[in-house]
Design an enzyme around this catalytic site. Structure first.
Site, PDB file in Angstrom:
ATOM      1  N   SER A 147       0.839  -1.259   0.142  1.00 51.90           N
ATOM      2  CA  SER A 147       0.039   0.031  -0.107  1.00 51.90           C
ATOM      3  C   SER A 147       0.957   1.451  -0.089  1.00 51.90           C
ATOM      4  O   SER A 147       2.158   1.095   0.650  1.00 51.90           O
ATOM      5  CB  SER A 147      -0.904   0.082   1.338  1.00 51.90           C
TER       6      SER A 147
HETATM    7  N1  SAH Z   1      -1.049  -4.799   3.790  1.00 55.69           N
HETATM    8  C1  SAH Z   1      -0.408  -4.818   2.774  1.00 55.69           C
HETATM    9  C2  SAH Z   1      -1.169  -4.492   1.387  1.00 55.69           C
HETATM   10  C3  SAH Z   1      -1.488  -5.735   0.858  1.00 55.69           C
HETATM   11  S1  SAH Z   1      -2.571  -5.706  -0.649  1.00 55.69           S
HETATM   12  C4  SAH Z   1       0.856  -3.912   3.010  1.00 55.69           C
HETATM   13  O1  SAH Z   1       1.283  -3.701   3.903  1.00 55.69           O
HETATM   14  O2  SAH Z   1       1.107  -3.002   1.940  1.00 55.69           O
HETATM   15  C5  SAH Z   1      -3.823  -6.408  -0.243  1.00 55.69           C
HETATM   16  C6  SAH Z   1      -3.711  -7.964   0.129  1.00 55.69           C
HETATM   17  O3  SAH Z   1      -5.059  -8.556   0.482  1.00 55.69           O
HETATM   18  C7  SAH Z   1      -3.213  -8.870  -0.877  1.00 55.69           C
HETATM   19  O4  SAH Z   1      -1.988  -9.535  -0.604  1.00 55.69           O
HETATM   20  C8  SAH Z   1      -4.324  -9.531  -1.047  1.00 55.69           C
HETATM   21  O5  SAH Z   1      -3.921 -11.032  -1.538  1.00 55.69           O
HETATM   22  C9  SAH Z   1      -5.053  -9.748   0.147  1.00 55.69           C
HETATM   23  N2  SAH Z   1      -6.278 -10.358   0.218  1.00 55.69           N
HETATM   24  C10 SAH Z   1      -7.445 -10.104  -0.791  1.00 55.69           C
HETATM   25  N3  SAH Z   1      -8.720 -10.660  -0.311  1.00 55.69           N
HETATM   26  C11 SAH Z   1      -8.291 -11.083   0.768  1.00 55.69           C
HETATM   27  C12 SAH Z   1      -9.127 -12.230   1.708  1.00 55.69           C
HETATM   28  N4  SAH Z   1     -10.371 -12.324   1.567  1.00 55.69           N
HETATM   29  N5  SAH Z   1      -8.658 -12.574   2.873  1.00 55.69           N
HETATM   30  C13 SAH Z   1      -7.153 -12.224   3.215  1.00 55.69           C
HETATM   31  N6  SAH Z   1      -6.244 -11.519   2.336  1.00 55.69           N
HETATM   32  C14 SAH Z   1      -6.952 -11.114   1.214  1.00 55.69           C
END
Ligand code: SAH
Length: 241
Positions: free
Chosen positions: A82
């Site tokens: 993010s």
């Molecule tokens: N928190 C991260 C951003 C990750 S992007 C950071 O520190 O930058 C969002 C993430 O959400 C992705 O890895 C995606 O696989 C996950 N995601 C999407 N749907 C999800 C679900 N139902 N359960 C768990 N993770 C999920």
């Protein structure tokens, strides 16, 4: 001030693992935090948490020169780390009050671990962080990224965030890092009374923005507030092995 604060981001290759003091502020990290402050982040607690966490450790070496730009970056599997401003903004919105500068979480749930960056930031502000990821390869990657930092208060789970983590619930706060078509009721249920959740809600086709929603659970009532428009990867159901 340097026009490009990311210019000297790159840590020497052999210095990446196991040095004790990874949280000491570096010039690029200090510059990023200044930018977050300029963009309106007010909570000193959030700003100092962002100052402590080495974002380059959570991305591929090929992207290190961009580690401290205020942008989302690819982390593989079609997902992104993010944007720092959005991380700071979301955490600030749910940080327990009275005084925003002294706020701290008890037990917080993050949905969407990705590379583990936000979990590491949350660990600076919480007693216990639970973070859940549905893509096994990213769950493994986050674990590998966090291990050398030896952060004791983060627990990672491989699972579907739509179900939350009933065994660890209730949570003082929930932060969702992927856009859901609507509010996942299991997550609302796993929020403590008086707890807050922040989640991007809306469709995530190419080009579409979602509404960042702040959920405030007060006894039987749930108060919903709309914050900024944001762009997140979609929250998807089920697991990827
Ligand atoms: N928190 C991260 C951003 C990750 S992007 C950071 O520190 O930058 C969002 C993430 O959400 C992705 O890895 C995606 O696989 C996950 N995601 C999407 N749907 C999800 C679900 N139902 N359960 C768990 N993770 C999920």
């Amino acid at each position: 001030m340097s026009a490009n604060p990311a210019a000297n981001t790159k840590p020497p290759k052999n210095q990446v693992l196991n040095e004790a003091d990874w949280s000491a502020p570096t010039a690029p990290r200090t510059a990023l935090v200044k930018r977050l402050r300029d963009k309106g982040i007010r909570s000193e607690a959030v700003l100092s948490a962002m100052l402590r966490v080495p974002r380059e450790r959570f991305i591929d070496e090929a992207l290190w020169s961009r580690a401290y730009q205020d942008d989302a970056l690819p982390i593989g599997h079609g997902q992104t780390i993010s944007q720092p401003f959005v991380v700071a903004r979301m955490i600030e919105a749910i940080l327990p009050s009275g005084s925003a500068s002294t706020g701290r979480f008890g037990k917080i749930l993050e949905v969407g671990t990705g590379c583990g960056y936000q979990a590491a930031v949350l660990a600076q502000l919480a007693d216990e962080v639970y973070s859940i990821e549905r893509i096994k390869a990213l769950y493994d990657k986050a674990r590998a990224n966090l291990r050398p930092l030896r952060i004791p208060n983060v627990r990672l789970a491989y699972g579907d965030g739509y179900q939350g983590l009933p065994d660890a619930a209730p949570f003082d706060a929930i932060i969702v890092a992927a856009a859901a078509p609507d509010l996942p009721q299991a997550l609302v249920q796993q929020l403590k009374r008086g707890g807050k959740m922040i989640i991007p809600v809306g469709q995530s086709e190419a080009g579409a923005a979602q509404q960042l929603k702040l959920i405030d659970k007060r006894g039987m009532t749930v108060i919903e507030k709309q914050l900024d428009l944001v762009r997140f990867v979609p929250m998807l159901g089920g697991l990827v092995k």
